[in-house]
Design a protein around this motif. Structure first.
Motif, short mmCIF file in Angstrom:
data_model
loop_
_atom_site.label_atom_id
_atom_site.label_comp_id
_atom_site.label_asym_id
_atom_site.label_seq_id
_atom_site.Cartn_x
_atom_site.Cartn_y
_atom_site.Cartn_z
N LYS A 75 -6.79 -12.58 -4.05
CA LYS A 75 -6.24 -13.91 -3.86
C LYS A 75 -5.08 -13.92 -2.86
CE LYS A 75 -7.66 -15.52 -8.44
NZ LYS A 75 -7.24 -16.08 -9.75
N LEU A 76 -4.77 -12.77 -2.29
CA LEU A 76 -3.71 -12.70 -1.28
C LEU A 76 -4.22 -13.24 0.05
CD1 LEU A 76 -2.38 -9.07 -1.93
CD2 LEU A 76 -1.34 -11.21 -2.72
N SER A 77 -3.29 -13.69 0.89
CA SER A 77 -3.66 -14.07 2.25
C SER A 77 -3.99 -12.81 3.05
CB SER A 77 -2.50 -14.81 2.92
OG SER A 77 -1.41 -13.92 3.16
N LYS A 78 -4.56 -12.99 4.23
CA LYS A 78 -4.92 -11.83 5.07
C LYS A 78 -3.69 -11.00 5.43
CE LYS A 78 -7.77 -10.48 8.98
NZ LYS A 78 -8.74 -10.93 10.01
N GLY A 79 -2.60 -11.69 5.77
CA GLY A 79 -1.38 -10.98 6.10
C GLY A 79 -0.81 -10.22 4.92
N GLN A 80 -0.87 -10.81 3.73
CA GLN A 80 -0.38 -10.14 2.52
C GLN A 80 -1.24 -8.93 2.18
OE1 GLN A 80 -0.54 -13.57 -0.08
NE2 GLN A 80 1.67 -13.86 -0.01
N LYS A 81 -2.55 -9.06 2.37
CA LYS A 81 -3.45 -7.93 2.12
C LYS A 81 -3.11 -6.76 3.05
CE LYS A 81 -7.48 -10.39 0.30
NZ LYS A 81 -8.91 -10.74 0.51
N GLN A 82 -2.81 -7.08 4.31
CA GLN A 82 -2.47 -6.02 5.26
C GLN A 82 -1.17 -5.34 4.85
OE1 GLN A 82 -4.19 -4.45 7.09
NE2 GLN A 82 -3.38 -3.95 9.12
N ARG A 83 -0.21 -6.11 4.36
CA ARG A 83 1.05 -5.51 3.89
C ARG A 83 0.82 -4.64 2.66
NH1 ARG A 83 4.78 -9.97 2.73
NH2 ARG A 83 3.27 -11.51 3.41
N LEU A 84 -0.14 -5.03 1.81
CA LEU A 84 -0.47 -4.20 0.66
C LEU A 84 -1.09 -2.87 1.10
CD1 LEU A 84 -0.72 -3.77 -2.38
CD2 LEU A 84 -2.87 -5.09 -2.33
N VAL A 85 -1.95 -2.94 2.10
CA VAL A 85 -2.55 -1.71 2.65
C VAL A 85 -1.46 -0.81 3.24
CG1 VAL A 85 -4.07 -0.81 4.45
CG2 VAL A 85 -4.81 -2.75 3.06
N LEU A 86 -0.50 -1.39 3.94
CA LEU A 86 0.63 -0.63 4.49
C LEU A 86 1.46 -0.01 3.37
CD1 LEU A 86 1.74 -3.05 7.32
CD2 LEU A 86 1.05 -0.69 7.67
N ALA A 87 1.69 -0.77 2.32
CA ALA A 87 2.46 -0.26 1.18
C ALA A 87 1.78 0.96 0.57
CB ALA A 87 2.63 -1.36 0.13
N ARG A 88 0.47 0.87 0.44
CA ARG A 88 -0.29 1.99 -0.12
C ARG A 88 -0.19 3.22 0.78
NH1 ARG A 88 -6.46 0.82 -0.76
NH2 ARG A 88 -6.47 1.45 1.42
N ALA A 89 -0.19 3.01 2.09
CA ALA A 89 -0.17 4.13 3.04
C ALA A 89 1.15 4.88 3.04
CB ALA A 89 -0.47 3.63 4.45
N VAL A 90 2.26 4.20 2.67
CA VAL A 90 3.57 4.86 2.70
C VAL A 90 4.08 5.21 1.31
CG1 VAL A 90 4.18 3.67 4.84
CG2 VAL A 90 4.93 2.71 2.65
N LEU A 91 3.27 4.96 0.30
CA LEU A 91 3.70 5.15 -1.09
C LEU A 91 4.23 6.56 -1.34
CD1 LEU A 91 3.73 3.51 -3.75
CD2 LEU A 91 1.45 4.42 -4.23
N HIS A 92 3.61 7.56 -0.73
CA HIS A 92 3.97 8.95 -0.97
C HIS A 92 4.91 9.51 0.11
CE1 HIS A 92 0.53 8.72 1.66
NE2 HIS A 92 0.58 10.00 1.97
N LYS A 93 5.52 8.61 0.88
CA LYS A 93 6.49 8.98 1.92
C LYS A 93 5.92 9.99 2.92
CE LYS A 93 10.49 8.08 -1.05
NZ LYS A 93 11.74 8.62 -1.65
N PRO A 94 4.86 9.60 3.63
CA PRO A 94 4.23 10.54 4.57
C PRO A 94 5.12 10.86 5.77
CG PRO A 94 3.37 8.33 4.90
CD PRO A 94 4.23 8.27 3.68
N ARG A 95 4.91 12.03 6.34
CA ARG A 95 5.63 12.40 7.56
C ARG A 95 5.06 11.67 8.76
NH1 ARG A 95 6.30 18.62 8.73
NH2 ARG A 95 7.62 17.71 10.35
N ILE A 96 3.74 11.50 8.77
CA ILE A 96 3.06 10.82 9.88
C ILE A 96 2.27 9.64 9.33
CG2 ILE A 96 1.52 11.06 11.87
CD1 ILE A 96 1.82 14.07 11.65
N LEU A 97 2.40 8.49 10.00
CA LEU A 97 1.68 7.29 9.62
C LEU A 97 0.73 6.91 10.75
CD1 LEU A 97 1.40 5.05 7.48
CD2 LEU A 97 3.30 3.86 8.62
N PHE A 98 -0.56 6.89 10.46
CA PHE A 98 -1.59 6.51 11.43
C PHE A 98 -1.96 5.05 11.21
CE2 PHE A 98 -2.03 11.07 10.96
CZ PHE A 98 -2.21 11.52 12.26
#
Length: 207
Positions: free
Chosen positions: A133-156
């Motif tokens: 039920k999120l907007s497209k922009g909110q969904k993308q921010r959720l995907v970004l949140a998931r990608a940095v959850l574990h504090k990666p050294r490199i973000l692709f």
């Protein structure tokens, strides 16, 4: 590989049957930079990312990430990288919180970290909302949140602002800059959007 060089490609080529997708690509990614990987759709940007992260194997050449050959990436490397790609789907029937909590268990990070990241992407108030039920922009921010959850050294980030409205693009760009400046995250960003490059990149590679 030098200590501040996190990624190194040497003469990478990729052929799909008779189609040459990449030809003789060489590049380096240095600690702390945001590298803009710029080129039109179909130029091979996504293919390059998939080779680097072990999702595809190159036809020729060598790719090393954090000192490890990309054909031999194991869990110890995946724990140090985050990926946002065109297939970074979310679980629509789960809540925003449940989406991140699931990956928090995989990465062995606390609920406190989930809360912290949701606040960073301005989704904390939507924690109990179904992700579908999120907007497209909110969904993308959720995907970004998931990608940095574990504090990666490199973000692709593979075309992280594609299809977003102007306000959502700004929010995504601000988040990327914050991860780089405040958390020291090194970023490789593929895009064909010159505004992304101008706002984010400290160095540019054209393909």
């Amino acid at each position: 590989m030098e200590q501040n060089v996190l990624l190194q490609l040497s003469h990478i080529s990729k052929r799909f049957k008779t189609d040459l997708a990449l030809k003789d690509i060489s590049m380096e990614l240095h600690q702390g930079e945001i590298l803009g990987f710029l080129g039109p759709s179909g130029a091979g940007k996504t293919t390059t990312i998939k080779i680097i992260t072990g999702q595809l194997r190159q036809t020729s050449g060598e790719a090393k990430i954090l000192g490890t050959d990309s054909t031999n990436i194991d869990a110890s490397i995946y724990e140090k990288i985050g990926v946002v790609s065109d297939n970074s789907g979310i679980y629509d029937k789960m809540t925003v919180w449940q989406n991140l909590s699931l990956f928090a268990q995989i990465w062995r990070v606390s609920n406190t970290r989930v809360e912290e990241v949701l606040k960073q992407v301005e989704l904390y108030e939507h924690s109990k909302k179904q992700a579908g039920k999120l907007s497209k922009g909110q969904k993308q921010r959720l995907v970004l949140a998931r990608a940095v959850l574990h504090k990666p050294r490199i973000l692709f980030l593979d075309e992280p602002t594609i299809g977003l409205d102007a306000v959502s693009k700004l929010a995504v760009r601000d988040f990327i800059l914050n991860q780089n400046k405040s958390h020291g995250t090194t970023v490789i960003l593929t895009t064909h959007d010159m505004q992304d490059i101008e706002a984010l990149a400290s160095r540019i590679i054209l393909i």
